[in-house]
Every structure is written in C-alpha cells, then in structure tokens.
Scaffold this motif. Structure first.
Motif, PDB file in Angstrom:
ATOM      1  N   UNK A 244       7.430  53.660 -54.411  1.00 58.70           N
ATOM      2  CA  UNK A 244       8.569  53.267 -53.581  1.00 58.70           C
ATOM      3  C   UNK A 244       9.274  54.508 -53.046  1.00 58.70           C
ATOM      4  N   UNK A 245       9.494  55.462 -53.928  1.00 57.49           N
ATOM      5  CA  UNK A 245      10.187  56.692 -53.527  1.00 57.49           C
ATOM      6  C   UNK A 245       9.326  57.532 -52.590  1.00 57.49           C
ATOM      7  N   UNK A 246       8.068  57.739 -52.940  1.00 58.99           N
ATOM      8  CA  UNK A 246       7.258  58.735 -52.236  1.00 58.99           C
ATOM      9  C   UNK A 246       6.528  58.198 -51.009  1.00 58.99           C
ATOM     10  N   UNK A 247       6.320  56.893 -50.924  1.00 59.95           N
ATOM     11  CA  UNK A 247       5.533  56.345 -49.813  1.00 59.95           C
ATOM     12  C   UNK A 247       6.324  55.352 -48.982  1.00 59.95           C
ATOM     13  N   UNK A 248       6.798  54.267 -49.598  1.00 63.01           N
ATOM     14  CA  UNK A 248       7.495  53.259 -48.803  1.00 63.01           C
ATOM     15  C   UNK A 248       8.794  53.787 -48.212  1.00 63.01           C
ATOM     16  N   UNK A 249       9.599  54.494 -48.990  1.00 60.39           N
ATOM     17  CA  UNK A 249      10.881  54.986 -48.466  1.00 60.39           C
ATOM     18  C   UNK A 249      10.685  55.944 -47.297  1.00 60.39           C
ATOM     19  N   UNK A 271      13.212  65.800 -55.236  1.00 63.51           N
ATOM     20  CA  UNK A 271      13.265  64.931 -56.416  1.00 63.51           C
ATOM     21  C   UNK A 271      12.011  65.086 -57.267  1.00 63.51           C
ATOM     22  N   UNK A 272      10.855  65.237 -56.622  1.00 56.84           N
ATOM     23  CA  UNK A 272       9.602  65.384 -57.359  1.00 56.84           C
ATOM     24  C   UNK A 272       9.541  66.733 -58.077  1.00 56.84           C
ATOM     25  N   UNK A 323      19.904  61.823 -54.254  1.00 57.59           N
ATOM     26  CA  UNK A 323      20.441  61.450 -55.558  1.00 57.59           C
ATOM     27  C   UNK A 323      19.786  60.167 -56.061  1.00 57.59           C
ATOM     28  N   UNK A 324      19.600  59.205 -55.154  1.00 55.75           N
ATOM     29  CA  UNK A 324      18.925  57.963 -55.548  1.00 55.75           C
ATOM     30  C   UNK A 324      17.512  58.211 -56.017  1.00 55.75           C
ATOM     31  N   UNK A 325      16.786  59.049 -55.286  1.00 55.50           N
ATOM     32  CA  UNK A 325      15.411  59.381 -55.666  1.00 55.50           C
ATOM     33  C   UNK A 325      15.375  60.165 -56.981  1.00 55.50           C
ATOM     34  N   UNK A 326      16.326  61.079 -57.155  1.00 56.46           N
ATOM     35  CA  UNK A 326      16.344  61.945 -58.336  1.00 56.46           C
ATOM     36  C   UNK A 326      16.458  61.136 -59.624  1.00 56.46           C
TER      37      UNK A 326
END
Length: 422
Positions: A244-249, A271-272, A323-326
C-alpha cells in the motif's frame, strides 16, 4: 557469520530490486504503454494485475525451489533463483510496447512477471535458511534479520534509479526508454550476486539430516497444513501495508492528487530507509522478548494506524504523507524483522525450506497481490479513500488472530539462561 549474512543481504537486495522495480514501473508508466486502449483507471488496474501475477507465482517458486532446498541443499537454491529472476527482469526491459507489437506486449509482460515471481519465491527460503541454520541460537533473530534488510536495500536501489531518471529526463524520454534502464541494470546486479554467493558453505543443519524428505510438499501438506495457513494469514498484513505504501500510494498520489512523482518517491524512500535501519533493532528485541510478542505488537499497531495513514496520504502534503508512511513501516518491520527466525523455527529441518517459504509467499498472495488492485478499485470515488483504510484494518485483524494461534519458538535454552541470570 558476518560474511554469510552480508552475502545473504546482498543477494536478497538484488532479487527484491528486480521485483520492486516492476512495481514502481507499474505504478508510473506500464498502464499507458501496455494497455493504451483502456481508460486511465482500467489501465492502472491491468498494470497492477500483471504486478499481482508475480505474487501468485511466488508460492509455486517456493514449491519448486523448496523441493531443491530440502532435497539437495539451500545453496543451489540461491544460485538458480538469482539467475531466473535476473534474466526475467532484463527481458522485461526489452519488451516492445503495445504500439509496436499489439496484444503480444502485455502477454510477454505477464509471462516475464510470472518468472520473476517464480525466482523470488525460491530466493527468500534459501537465503533465510542458510543464514538461520548457521546462526547461534541466542542470536538467530539478529543474524537472520540481515536477509530481511535486503528488501529495503533493493527497494531503495530500484526507486533511487527511478527517481534519478524521473528528475533528469523529460516525460517523453522517461516513457520512451528511461523506464527500461532499471530493468537492464538488473543483469549487472545478478552477476555481482552470483559472485558473492559462489563461496558460501552449505547449511550445517541440512548436512546433518540423514533422511531427506522424498516429496517435501506432500509432507508439508500432510503434516503442517494448518501451520502453513496460519503463517500465510499472519503475514498477509505485512505485505498489505508494505505494498500500500510503496506501490498503491505512489499511483494514487501521482494520478489522483497530482503530487509530483519525485516528491512521492522521496517520501516513500525516506520511510523505507528508516524501516531498513530499524530491522536489526527489532530483531534483537525478538531475541530478547520472543518472536510472537513482536509480531503481535506490530500487527496491533498496523490495525490502529491504517485510518490515520490514509487520512494523512489524502492531504497530499509531503511531510504528513511521510509521517503516515513512517509509522506504517515501523509497524511492518516490528513483525517482519523476526519472521526470518520465526518461520524456520516453526518447521522441522527436513521440510523447512518448503514449509517456511510456502507459508511466507502465500501471505504475499493474500496481502501483496490483491491490495493494489482492491485499493485502486475502492478509491475510485472522490474524497478520502476510507474504504482502503477499512480493508487494510480488516487484514490486520485477520493477521492478529493468526499470530495469536501460533506458538512461541525462541529456543528454550536461551529462555532458561535468561531466567538463571535473572
């Protein structure tokens, strides 16, 4: 151990580079280039469907390479899986677009993505087992976490190359040939990985097995089917959160929110980076407090954070999105840092390569393959895509229940030693 762990980290980084670079390309360019007759949303869904095929292939790769690993050793798996994934990735960069060869183009893309997934399905089991089975029991979590750092490194390499190309090329250049460069680079990385792995020693636990399983998959299905299903369900939320974080977002923010591609890639990569840096820290905590408690904490945090994360993403503000991703990545790695020690400890050595890898990669089908497709479908309307948050929370709760049913595996003698010292 340091040399072995470094070689495992480098190998998984290269393999996951190959896998992740496709996901980034799917989010950015593959839809218009290979599905131009579709609407923008339908093209995106089709690109994510080819992305998902890689996850469907991963359990099959686990069966194929798991058989080799349980019958002939962990080391041959590392070489064969790296060759397959590297060759398929380079070939993706050579596929002509729909305008050149018509419907053959997406078909070729589908086949090569399947081969990528097949190779990666074998990679994780071989790399993790070779490290875990060499490691001393009291530090198995720490040493086994090195292959788990590999996906973060691979992701950063893949997206770093994409970021540089996005910043230096025009839109027309990037769509014409720029997106192909990261795929071509996979060939050089695969050769480097083969050189690193050429001197690795076989696992002592494998060498100590007197009676190898004749058909490992049959033994896993017959004696460990419940364990495989529980581990697959438990790991689904980690995959769902990560992709969700790395592809869809990435696709959602660039297409719907009109956020610059370079801004999104920077937020996600930052974040990664933190996720990769915290991996050994979480693994050490797993050696100290146990594998299962860490997984329960990470899963609970994921369930509580999905609605805030989606709300922060919908603002389109870089710092809030980061921040959300982190927080999501910290919750993710709290679970996945200890998985490399946890899953092998759940299975007996004679079927460990098959059982652990099949459970791990079935979780990828549940959480990784479906999430970008479901999220893109749910987020079609205007406003904040709360449906995506509800979907992710539901997966997290499912995984929480599965983790609750799994046993603790931290070696008994380590626990006894701590009790005596205390």
């Amino acid at each position: 151990m340091l040399r072995l762990a470094a070689a495992s980290l480098a190998g998984t980084a290269i393999e996951f580079y190959d896998f992740f670079v496709y996901g980034t390309a799917a989010a950015l360019v593959l839809g218009p280039l290979f599905f131009p007759t579709f609407s923008p949303v339908a093209g995106m869904l089709a690109a994510f469907a080819t992305f998902g095929i890689g996850f469907v292939a991963r359990p099959l790769g686990s069966v194929l390479f798991g058989h080799i690993g349980d019958r002939h050793g962990r080391r041959p798996v590392l070489v064969a899986s790296l060759l397959l994934t590297g060759a398929a990735t380079v070939a993706v960069g050579c596929v002509p677009t729909y305008d050149s060869i018509g419907v053959t183009a997406p078909v070729l893309l589908l086949v090569l993505r399947f081969l990528q997934g097949l190779g990666l399905g074998g990679e994780w089991g071989g790399a993790v087992l070779l490290t875990a089975e060499h490691a001393p029991a009291e530090r198995r979590g720490l040493w086994s976490s090195f292959p788990q750092i590999g996906p973060a490194v691979g992701f950063l390499l893949a997206n770093g190359v994409m970021l540089v190309l996005s910043a230096t090329l025009s839109e027309a250049q990037f769509a014409s040939w720029g997106w192909r460069v990261p795929f071509w680079a996979a060939g050089a990385l695969a050769l480097a990985g083969l050189w690193l792995r050429s001197s690795l020693a076989e696992s002592p636990q494998f060498l100590g097995i007197d009676d190898h399983a004749r058909v490992p998959l049959a033994e896993v299905v017959r004696g460990h089917w419940r364990l495989v299903l529980l581990t697959a369900g438990a790991l689904a939320t980690g995959y769902a959160v990560f992709y969700t974080v790395t592809t869809w977002s990435l696709a959602y923010a660039t297409e719907r929110l009109r956020v610059e591609r370079t801004v999104m890639l920077t937020c996600i990569m930052a974040a990664v980076v933190v996720k990769g840096a915290l991996t050994p820290v979480a693994a050490v905590l797993g050696d100290r407090f146990g594998r299962r408690p860490m997984c329960l904490v990470g899963c609970t945090a994921s369930a509580l954070w999905m609605f805030p994360m989606v709300g922060l993403l919908a603002t389109g503000e870089p710092l809030l999105m980061f921040f959300g991703f982190l927080v999501a990545m910290v919750a993710f790695i709290t679970m996945f840092a200890v998985i490399a020690a946890y899953l092998p400890e759940l299975y007996e050595p004679r079927v460990r390569c098959t059982g652990a890898a099949v459970g791990y990669n079935l979780g990828g089908v549940l959480g990784g393959a479906l999430t970008p497709i479901v999220a893109t479908t749910v987020a079609r309307g205007d406003g904040v895509p709360w449906g995506v948050a509800a979907y992710l929370t539901g997966i997290a709760l499912l995984s929480l229940g599965c983790f609750a049913l799994l046993p603790e595996t931290r070696p008994v003698r380590v626990v006894e030693a701590e009790a005596t010292t205390g």
